[in-house]
Design a protein around this motif. Structure first.
Motif, mmCIF file in Angstrom:
data_model
loop_
_atom_site.group_PDB
_atom_site.id
_atom_site.type_symbol
_atom_site.label_atom_id
_atom_site.label_comp_id
_atom_site.label_asym_id
_atom_site.label_seq_id
_atom_site.Cartn_x
_atom_site.Cartn_y
_atom_site.Cartn_z
ATOM 1 N N LEU A 59 0.918 -1.193 0.094
ATOM 2 C CA LEU A 59 -0.071 -0.272 -0.022
ATOM 3 C C LEU A 59 0.877 1.252 -0.162
ATOM 4 O O LEU A 59 1.867 1.246 0.895
ATOM 5 C CB LEU A 59 -1.045 0.086 1.365
ATOM 6 N N THR A 60 0.506 2.282 -0.801
ATOM 7 C CA THR A 60 1.074 3.528 -0.818
ATOM 8 C C THR A 60 0.647 4.407 0.187
ATOM 9 O O THR A 60 1.685 5.018 0.664
ATOM 10 C CB THR A 60 1.296 4.237 -2.111
ATOM 11 N N HIS A 61 -0.523 4.340 0.421
ATOM 12 C CA HIS A 61 -1.180 5.196 1.717
ATOM 13 C C HIS A 61 -2.418 4.627 1.784
ATOM 14 O O HIS A 61 -2.814 3.673 1.191
ATOM 15 C CB HIS A 61 -1.123 6.697 1.221
ATOM 16 N N VAL A 62 -3.245 5.066 2.863
ATOM 17 C CA VAL A 62 -4.548 4.591 3.143
ATOM 18 C C VAL A 62 -5.650 5.411 2.644
ATOM 19 O O VAL A 62 -6.642 5.234 3.390
ATOM 20 C CB VAL A 62 -4.416 4.188 4.676
ATOM 21 N N HIS A 63 -5.679 6.189 1.709
ATOM 22 C CA HIS A 63 -6.767 6.723 1.057
ATOM 23 C C HIS A 63 -7.715 5.647 0.584
ATOM 24 O O HIS A 63 -6.968 4.488 0.111
ATOM 25 C CB HIS A 63 -6.564 7.765 0.231
ATOM 26 N N VAL A 86 1.574 -14.424 3.366
ATOM 27 C CA VAL A 86 1.433 -13.098 2.638
ATOM 28 C C VAL A 86 1.954 -12.010 3.354
ATOM 29 O O VAL A 86 1.525 -11.694 4.618
ATOM 30 C CB VAL A 86 -0.223 -12.856 2.299
ATOM 31 N N HIS A 87 2.598 -11.051 2.715
ATOM 32 C CA HIS A 87 3.210 -10.145 3.501
ATOM 33 C C HIS A 87 2.691 -8.745 3.030
ATOM 34 O O HIS A 87 2.554 -8.540 1.981
ATOM 35 C CB HIS A 87 4.891 -9.998 3.098
ATOM 36 N N LEU A 88 2.129 -8.010 4.153
ATOM 37 C CA LEU A 88 1.506 -6.748 3.724
ATOM 38 C C LEU A 88 2.358 -5.482 4.355
ATOM 39 O O LEU A 88 2.671 -5.205 5.429
ATOM 40 C CB LEU A 88 0.124 -6.656 4.439
ATOM 41 N N HIS A 89 2.756 -4.610 3.487
ATOM 42 C CA HIS A 89 3.564 -3.404 3.473
ATOM 43 C C HIS A 89 2.888 -2.150 3.598
ATOM 44 O O HIS A 89 1.911 -2.130 2.373
ATOM 45 C CB HIS A 89 4.945 -3.371 2.501
ATOM 46 N N TYR A 90 3.027 -1.217 4.393
ATOM 47 C CA TYR A 90 2.211 -0.041 4.438
ATOM 48 C C TYR A 90 2.817 0.912 5.278
ATOM 49 O O TYR A 90 3.711 0.621 6.112
ATOM 50 C CB TYR A 90 0.842 -0.584 4.958
ATOM 51 N N PRO A 91 2.442 2.401 5.269
ATOM 52 C CA PRO A 91 2.918 3.198 6.003
ATOM 53 C C PRO A 91 2.416 3.012 7.584
ATOM 54 O O PRO A 91 1.391 2.695 7.663
ATOM 55 C CB PRO A 91 2.410 4.535 5.411
ATOM 56 N N ALA A 92 3.419 3.232 8.524
ATOM 57 C CA ALA A 92 3.055 3.054 9.744
ATOM 58 C C ALA A 92 1.802 4.056 10.180
ATOM 59 O O ALA A 92 1.270 3.541 11.228
ATOM 60 C CB ALA A 92 4.282 2.957 10.427
ATOM 61 N N SER A 93 1.916 5.026 9.746
ATOM 62 C CA SER A 93 1.085 6.183 10.197
ATOM 63 C C SER A 93 -0.397 5.537 9.923
ATOM 64 O O SER A 93 -1.381 5.905 10.279
ATOM 65 C CB SER A 93 1.397 7.209 9.468
ATOM 66 N N GLY A 94 -0.499 4.547 8.910
ATOM 67 C CA GLY A 94 -1.985 4.118 8.454
ATOM 68 C C GLY A 94 -2.251 2.713 9.349
ATOM 69 O O GLY A 94 -3.124 2.078 8.941
ATOM 70 N N GLU A 95 -1.561 2.579 10.537
ATOM 71 C CA GLU A 95 -1.880 1.340 11.108
ATOM 72 C C GLU A 95 -3.135 0.995 11.566
ATOM 73 O O GLU A 95 -3.689 0.018 11.385
ATOM 74 C CB GLU A 95 -1.004 1.332 12.366
ATOM 75 N N GLU A 96 -3.836 1.996 12.074
ATOM 76 C CA GLU A 96 -5.145 1.884 12.625
ATOM 77 C C GLU A 96 -6.132 1.479 11.714
ATOM 78 O O GLU A 96 -6.861 0.737 11.541
ATOM 79 C CB GLU A 96 -5.653 3.136 13.340
ATOM 80 N N VAL A 97 -5.933 2.031 10.356
ATOM 81 C CA VAL A 97 -6.815 1.891 9.299
ATOM 82 C C VAL A 97 -6.645 0.408 8.659
ATOM 83 O O VAL A 97 -7.414 -0.332 8.253
ATOM 84 C CB VAL A 97 -6.370 3.077 8.144
ATOM 85 N N VAL A 98 -4.991 0.224 8.622
ATOM 86 C CA VAL A 98 -4.771 -1.225 7.792
ATOM 87 C C VAL A 98 -5.397 -2.443 8.942
ATOM 88 O O VAL A 98 -5.804 -3.369 8.491
ATOM 89 C CB VAL A 98 -3.443 -1.456 7.933
ATOM 90 N N ARG A 99 -5.164 -2.038 10.268
ATOM 91 C CA ARG A 99 -5.758 -3.152 11.167
ATOM 92 C C ARG A 99 -7.395 -3.395 10.954
ATOM 93 O O ARG A 99 -7.629 -4.286 11.275
ATOM 94 C CB ARG A 99 -5.146 -2.985 12.579
#
Length: 300
Positions: A59-63, A86-99
């Motif tokens: 993920l580039t960002h969580v929009h 399966v490995h999921l990569h994402y910006p740490a600032s989007g942790e709440e959205v991703v979880r």
């Protein structure tokens, strides 16, 4: 095999002909899914890509247009009995959205979360650079190691054949024959993925030496003020990034719904893209990698 499958090309809102974002990169044994927006699960079916082929999701960002398809994709992988990690990569600032998105998916997948917060390597052969958007965003670069290509005539002259070729490649020498005596350097292929961003150093760094460069092209050059307001690229800016990095091929995507004919954007990008081949992506396109460059960076 290396190939890019375009699953969606719309920005913000889908249209009758463009789904939300989604890009699947076949990279030898890896299957990397970038920015799965809404409808990605269905687009995978239309594209003939089995969800079981996915080994990483980036993920580039969580929009939402870049990640709201995540629960469906993960649930489909569980339904299909995917057993590999399966490995999921994402910006740490989007942790709440991703979880939150992950929590909506059917449980049972060996999903491994990898948040990141700074430029640099995040996995073997994968690096990230910070982009400039309204929320924290990163672009991705996937690269294979440089190697060497054997020259059959020199192998024959040196009397090396059969299993000895493999031993020479592994050990670097075989008796008096050195690897460099019978081969030439081979530059590794490079893929770059630059999504929502204004012009920035990170975008230029990702594009450097790319064989296949994917960039957002949300706005026409005529709408540069809108691009500046929302921190997106115009087509001409995307072309300039490709030219600066001597990219071989530029794939434009993430188009605003205001443009029915995206060939206008491709034409603008070609004016600034230098030697790069420019393609305005359409949903379900399959884009092969350009011919491998020689070691000096030129196409053979």
């Amino acid at each position: 095999m290396r190939e890019l499958v375009i699953l969606g090309t719309a920005s913000q809102v889908p249209t009758r002909t463009r789904n939300h974002n989604g890009y699947f990169l076949r990279w030898e044994r890896e299957g990397i899914l970038f920015d799965p927006g809404e409808g990605t699960q269905r687009q995978l079916i239309h594209a003939g890509v089995a969800a079981s082929r996915i080994t990483r999701i980036c993920l580039t960002h969580v929009h939402g247009d870049h990640c709201f398809g995540l629960p469906g994709v993960l649930s489909r992988m569980v339904l299909d009995g995917v057993a590999h990690p399966v490995h999921l990569h994402y910006p740490a600032s989007g942790e709440e959205v991703v979880r939150s998105l992950v929590s909506l998916a059917t449980p049972g997948l060996d999903l491994r979360l990898h948040p990141h917060g700074a430029a640099g390597p995040i996995a073997d052969g994968i690096d990230i650079e910070r982009l400039r958007h309204r929320i924290e965003a990163f672009g991705y670069r996937v690269a294979e190691p440089d190697g060497r290509t054997f020259l059959p005539a020199l192998l024959e002259k040196a009397g090396v054949g059969g299993p000895d070729v493999g031993r020479l490649a592994r050990d670097g020498s075989l008796g008096k024959v050195r690897l460099e005596d019978v081969s030439v350097p081979r530059r590794g292929l490079r893929f770059a993925f630059v999504m929502d961003t204004a012009v920035c150093d990170g975008a230029y760094a990702l594009a450097e030496g790319a064989d296949l460069l994917v960039t957002e092209s949300t706005f026409s050059d005529d709408d540069v003020r809108l691009a500046e307001q929302y921190l997106h690229l115009t087509a001409g800016q995307a072309g300039s990034i490709a030219a600066s990095g001597s990219a071989s091929a530029l794939v434009l995507t993430h188009f605003s719904s205001r443009y029915d004919d995206v060939e206008l954007l491709a034409a603008q990008a070609r004016l600034t893209a230098g030697a790069a081949t420019v393609v305005a992506a359409s949903d379900l396109d399959r884009i092969p990698f350009p011919a491998r460059r020689s070691n000096d960076g030129r196409a053979p």
